[in-house]
Design a protein around this motif. Structure first.
Motif, PDB file in Angstrom:
ATOM      1  N   ASN A   1       0.807  -1.231   0.000  1.00  0.00           N
ATOM      2  CA  ASN A   1       0.000   0.000   0.000  1.00  0.00           C
ATOM      3  C   ASN A   1       0.837   1.277   0.000  1.00  0.00           C
ATOM      4  O   ASN A   1       0.339   2.349   0.348  1.00  0.00           O
ATOM      5  CB  ASN A   1      -0.992   0.023   1.166  1.00  0.00           C
TER       6      ASN A   1
ATOM      7  N   PHE B   1       2.803   4.268  -2.035  1.00  0.00           N
ATOM      8  CA  PHE B   1       2.724   4.972  -3.318  1.00  0.00           C
ATOM      9  C   PHE B   1       4.108   5.536  -3.612  1.00  0.00           C
ATOM     10  O   PHE B   1       4.585   6.440  -2.931  1.00  0.00           O
ATOM     11  CB  PHE B   1       1.695   6.107  -3.234  1.00  0.00           C
TER      12      PHE B   1
ATOM     13  N   PHE C   1      -9.329  -0.113 -11.920  1.00  0.00           N
ATOM     14  CA  PHE C   1      -9.823  -0.289 -10.555  1.00  0.00           C
ATOM     15  C   PHE C   1     -10.931  -1.320 -10.448  1.00  0.00           C
ATOM     16  O   PHE C   1     -11.198  -1.816  -9.349  1.00  0.00           O
ATOM     17  CB  PHE C   1     -10.285   1.051  -9.989  1.00  0.00           C
TER      18      PHE C   1
ATOM     19  N   LEU D   1      -0.657  -1.415  -8.588  1.00  0.00           N
ATOM     20  CA  LEU D   1      -1.094  -0.531  -9.663  1.00  0.00           C
ATOM     21  C   LEU D   1       0.131   0.140 -10.277  1.00  0.00           C
ATOM     22  O   LEU D   1       0.884   0.832  -9.584  1.00  0.00           O
ATOM     23  CB  LEU D   1      -2.065   0.519  -9.114  1.00  0.00           C
TER      24      LEU D   1
ATOM     25  N   GLN E   1      -6.788   9.443  -5.765  1.00  0.00           N
ATOM     26  CA  GLN E   1      -6.637   9.348  -4.314  1.00  0.00           C
ATOM     27  C   GLN E   1      -7.905   8.830  -3.658  1.00  0.00           C
ATOM     28  O   GLN E   1      -7.849   8.021  -2.715  1.00  0.00           O
ATOM     29  CB  GLN E   1      -6.262  10.714  -3.746  1.00  0.00           C
TER      30      GLN E   1
ATOM     31  N   LEU F   1      -8.088   5.085  -4.346  1.00  0.00           N
ATOM     32  CA  LEU F   1      -7.120   4.348  -3.527  1.00  0.00           C
ATOM     33  C   LEU F   1      -7.546   4.297  -2.068  1.00  0.00           C
ATOM     34  O   LEU F   1      -7.256   3.329  -1.367  1.00  0.00           O
ATOM     35  CB  LEU F   1      -5.736   4.996  -3.649  1.00  0.00           C
TER      36      LEU F   1
ATOM     37  N   ASN G   1      -9.891   1.471  -2.079  1.00  0.00           N
ATOM     38  CA  ASN G   1      -9.272   0.203  -2.478  1.00  0.00           C
ATOM     39  C   ASN G   1      -7.755   0.374  -2.419  1.00  0.00           C
ATOM     40  O   ASN G   1      -7.091   0.624  -3.426  1.00  0.00           O
ATOM     41  CB  ASN G   1      -9.700  -0.184  -3.901  1.00  0.00           C
ATOM     42  N   PRO G   2      -7.142   0.267  -1.229  1.00  0.00           N
ATOM     43  CA  PRO G   2      -5.697   0.487  -1.093  1.00  0.00           C
ATOM     44  C   PRO G   2      -4.889  -0.446  -1.992  1.00  0.00           C
ATOM     45  O   PRO G   2      -5.255  -1.609  -2.189  1.00  0.00           O
ATOM     46  CB  PRO G   2      -5.434   0.202   0.386  1.00  0.00           C
ATOM     47  N   ALA G   3      -3.803   0.091  -2.526  1.00  0.00           N
ATOM     48  CA  ALA G   3      -2.944  -0.690  -3.407  1.00  0.00           C
ATOM     49  C   ALA G   3      -1.528  -0.146  -3.323  1.00  0.00           C
ATOM     50  O   ALA G   3      -1.303   1.006  -2.952  1.00  0.00           O
ATOM     51  CB  ALA G   3      -3.447  -0.625  -4.850  1.00  0.00           C
TER      52      ALA G   3
ATOM     53  N   VAL H   1       1.490   1.256  -5.348  1.00  0.00           N
ATOM     54  CA  VAL H   1       1.488   1.990  -6.614  1.00  0.00           C
ATOM     55  C   VAL H   1       2.916   2.330  -7.026  1.00  0.00           C
ATOM     56  O   VAL H   1       3.698   2.840  -6.218  1.00  0.00           O
ATOM     57  CB  VAL H   1       0.670   3.290  -6.509  1.00  0.00           C
TER      58      VAL H   1
END
Length: 240
Positions: free
Chosen positions: A33, A35, A141, A148, A170, A173, A176-178, A180
């Motif tokens: 999670n 970025f 998404f 991502l 933002q 995300l 749906n945390p990812a 990146v």
């Protein structure tokens, strides 16, 4: 936990006048999670690096390692929206599923989230560039990705529209945390989005520095705060 571990010892391209060295000794780790934005001048190898991370280019010396199951939950947003012009917005999004009907609710939900509800049956060439980019975000998404990869997804847009799409990213995300990995040459965009910056040199790309972004959401939306943070770390921004 480490989501992606990328190690590119050497990447080159054959040319008529000899070999072109594109990347030398890049190592990047991205936490779950996190970025991470990669900054570097145009043509320095950022897109090549991202294609290797995505598994689209295997002709290099090095490795790309993913957390268990993560590669199956990966989405890639290209510089160009890459929508098939003979398919509608909905049909373009349906392409990511083997059984689109089973995901009809998910598709409707993501179209609503990106502001394209009511535009499902429009063809890409009938959409503005901003709407095409929103459709590309929706396609990424709808898979609920855990990794991502984004290659300058807002390039060539005017700043107000780019800012709205960054806000949309933002928001998505947050829901749906990812992890990146985001490629850009725009330092303001990088500071407004990322937890950490990685700086690349002109080609062949090498890492020249890293920087944790210790800015609040409020500061990230303030151009003066962004400029002040850059000024305090000017040596890094000038290293690439």
């Amino acid at each position: 936990m480490t989501a992606l571990q990328l190690a590119i010892r050497h990447k080159s391209f054959a040319r008529a006048d000899g070999e072109l060295n594109a990347i030398e000794n890049i190592e990047i780790e991205i936490a779950e999670n996190e970025f991470v934005a990669v900054l570097g001048p145009s043509g320095c190898g950022k897109t090549t690096m991202l294609q290797i991370a995505a598994g689209l280019d295997n002709d290099y010396a090095g490795s790309a390692r993913y957390a268990d199951g993560l590669k199956d939950r990966m989405a890639y947003v290209f510089q160009s929206p890459t929508l098939l012009p003979w398919r509608t917005v909905r049909q373009n999004i349906e392409l990511v599923f083997s059984n689109p009907q089973a995901h009809a609710d998910d598709i409707a939900s993501v179209l609503e989230a990106v502001g394209l509800a009511g535009s499902e049956d429009i063809y890409p060439l009938q959409l503005s560039m901003g709407m095409q980019r929103r459709a590309s975000l929706a396609r990424a998404f709808v898979l609920r990705p855990q990794l991502l990869l984004m290659d300058e997804p807002f390039v060539s847009l005017d700043e107000p529209l780019a800012a709205r799409l960054r806000d949309l990213l933002q928001t998505m995300l947050a829901g749906n945390p990812a992890s990146v990995l985001f490629v850009t040459h725009d330092w303001r965009e990088a500071l407004s989005l990322a937890d950490r910056l990685i700086f690349l040199s002109p080609g062949p790309a090498r890492i020249t520095g890293e920087l944790a972004v210790s800015l609040s959401r409020r500061q990230r939306s303030n151009p003066a705060e962004l400029q002040s943070f850059r000024d305090a770390n000017e040596h890094l921004f000038q290293s690439g």
